[in-house]
Design a protein around this motif. Structure first.
Motif, PDB file in Angstrom:
ATOM      1  N   UNK A 101      -3.517   1.229  -1.753  1.00 20.27           N
ATOM      2  CA  UNK A 101      -2.854   2.539  -1.905  1.00 20.27           C
ATOM      3  C   UNK A 101      -1.248   2.459  -1.627  1.00 20.27           C
ATOM      4  N   UNK A 102      -0.986   1.715  -0.875  1.00 22.74           N
ATOM      5  CA  UNK A 102       0.294   1.401  -0.775  1.00 22.74           C
ATOM      6  C   UNK A 102       1.146   0.941  -2.051  1.00 22.74           C
ATOM      7  N   UNK A 103       0.305   0.126  -2.805  1.00 26.07           N
ATOM      8  CA  UNK A 103       0.809  -0.611  -3.958  1.00 26.07           C
ATOM      9  C   UNK A 103       0.763   0.745  -4.939  1.00 26.07           C
ATOM     10  N   UNK A 104      -0.171   1.802  -5.140  1.00 27.65           N
ATOM     11  CA  UNK A 104      -0.002   2.831  -5.952  1.00 27.65           C
ATOM     12  C   UNK A 104       1.043   3.789  -5.575  1.00 27.65           C
ATOM     13  N   UNK A 105       1.282   3.759  -4.451  1.00 32.44           N
ATOM     14  CA  UNK A 105       2.527   4.668  -3.899  1.00 32.44           C
ATOM     15  C   UNK A 105       3.752   4.103  -4.128  1.00 32.44           C
ATOM     16  N   UNK A 106       4.009   2.689  -4.317  1.00 30.15           N
ATOM     17  CA  UNK A 106       5.114   1.989  -4.642  1.00 30.15           C
ATOM     18  C   UNK A 106       5.283   2.152  -6.144  1.00 30.15           C
ATOM     19  N   UNK A 107       4.064   1.962  -6.743  1.00 27.38           N
ATOM     20  CA  UNK A 107       4.436   2.313  -8.322  1.00 27.38           C
ATOM     21  C   UNK A 107       4.700   3.654  -8.729  1.00 27.38           C
TER      22      UNK A 107
END
Length: 137
Positions: A101-107
């Protein structure tokens, strides 16, 4: 302020220091009393350094209560720090999901950043064209 593990380690170190300080205080300021019939209190010469500096009973008791309260407060702080550590209530699968989820938010944030950069370039280009098209009367 450091990460949670550093805070926890610092709190445990402080608790150990408090234990040592408590033992030192009790050892240094207790009342000189015999505990058994064969015990005796040593009498040191006047010029010798006193090992024990007895405090009045009420002062000694109040200091013990304060030291105990400080120990309890520090222990509660440690309990709180332990309770907020990740992994105690989170399984490995939950942690992996949180990371995704954090990676998606970062993208998404990176895409918005790139879009803002492109908009800036477009606006600068339009502004440049407007400035170049202005003629003096």
């Amino acid at each position: 302020m450091g990460d949670r593990l550093t805070q926890l380690q610092d709190a445990v170190d402080e608790l150990a220091q408090q234990f040592v300080a408590c033992i030192h205080y009790v050892h240094r300021h207790h009342n000189l009393e015999t505990l058994g019939p064969s015990d005796e209190i040593r009498v040191l010469p006047k010029d010798a350094e006193q090992e024990v500096d007895s405090h009045p009973a009420e002062v000694f008791k109040a200091a013990q209560v304060e030291l105990a309260q400080d120990l309890i407060t520090k222990e509660q702080q440690i309990e709180y720090l332990i309770s907020i550590l990740p992994g105690l209530d989170n399984s490995e699968r939950d942690q992996e999901r949180n990371i995704k989820e954090l990676e998606d938010e970062l993208r998404l944030a990176e895409a918005q950043h790139q879009q803002a950069i492109q908009e800036k370039k477009d606006i600068m280009s339009n502004l440049d064209e407007v400035i170049r098209s202005i003629r003096r009367p």
